[in-house]
Write a protein that holds these residues in place. Sequence first.
Motif, PDB file in Angstrom:
ATOM      1  N   ARG A   1      32.172  46.596  43.237  1.00 48.63           N
ATOM      2  CA  ARG A   1      33.240  47.383  42.834  1.00 48.63           C
ATOM      3  C   ARG A   1      33.983  48.573  43.697  1.00 48.63           C
ATOM      4  O   ARG A   1      32.943  49.171  44.527  1.00 48.63           O
TER       5      ARG A   1
ATOM      6  N   PRO B   1      38.570  41.047  44.848  1.00 47.57           N
ATOM      7  CA  PRO B   1      37.371  41.976  44.905  1.00 47.57           C
ATOM      8  C   PRO B   1      36.668  41.446  46.325  1.00 47.57           C
ATOM      9  O   PRO B   1      36.571  40.164  46.537  1.00 47.57           O
TER      10      PRO B   1
ATOM     11  N   ALA C   1      40.710  48.171  40.950  1.00 50.24           N
ATOM     12  CA  ALA C   1      40.946  47.173  39.929  1.00 50.24           C
ATOM     13  C   ALA C   1      42.381  46.879  39.628  1.00 50.24           C
ATOM     14  O   ALA C   1      43.055  45.965  39.466  1.00 50.24           O
TER      15      ALA C   1
ATOM     16  N   PRO D   1      36.935  52.809  42.369  1.00 49.73           N
ATOM     17  CA  PRO D   1      36.794  51.751  41.754  1.00 49.73           C
ATOM     18  C   PRO D   1      37.911  51.487  40.730  1.00 49.73           C
ATOM     19  O   PRO D   1      38.233  50.376  40.501  1.00 49.73           O
TER      20      PRO D   1
END
Length: 119
Positions: free
Chosen positions: A77, A68, A58, A54
């Motif tokens: 996530r 995403p 990002a 995760p």
Amino acid sequence: MAYDRDLAELVRELTAGEEGVTERPMFGGLAFLVGGNMAVAASRQGGLLVRLDPREAAELEDGDGVRPMVMGGREMRGWLHVDADADDPDGDVGRWVARGVSYARSLPAKDAKKRARRR
């Protein structure tokens, strides 16, 4: 929309030398699992779904071709949706597949016997 079968075949070719890779229809696409953990999938919305750490995911979002994964209106996530196709001339598909496989391999393998009993 059905998943891109040519893209799924490319993922199949890219994972052919990997130990413990299985395929399973999931979420309207075709998922590739390593040790029972989903690594990457040919998405029914086109492109790839890629599973990553995760924190890393990002950092890789660019809002353009990498965003995403959203399921049921909720951002997931550690999952990215990557615009990709089987005719990718610069090999991005291979890099994304390798990232997903590497992360799935880092996770504890799921016990196939336990999964079978739950069905």
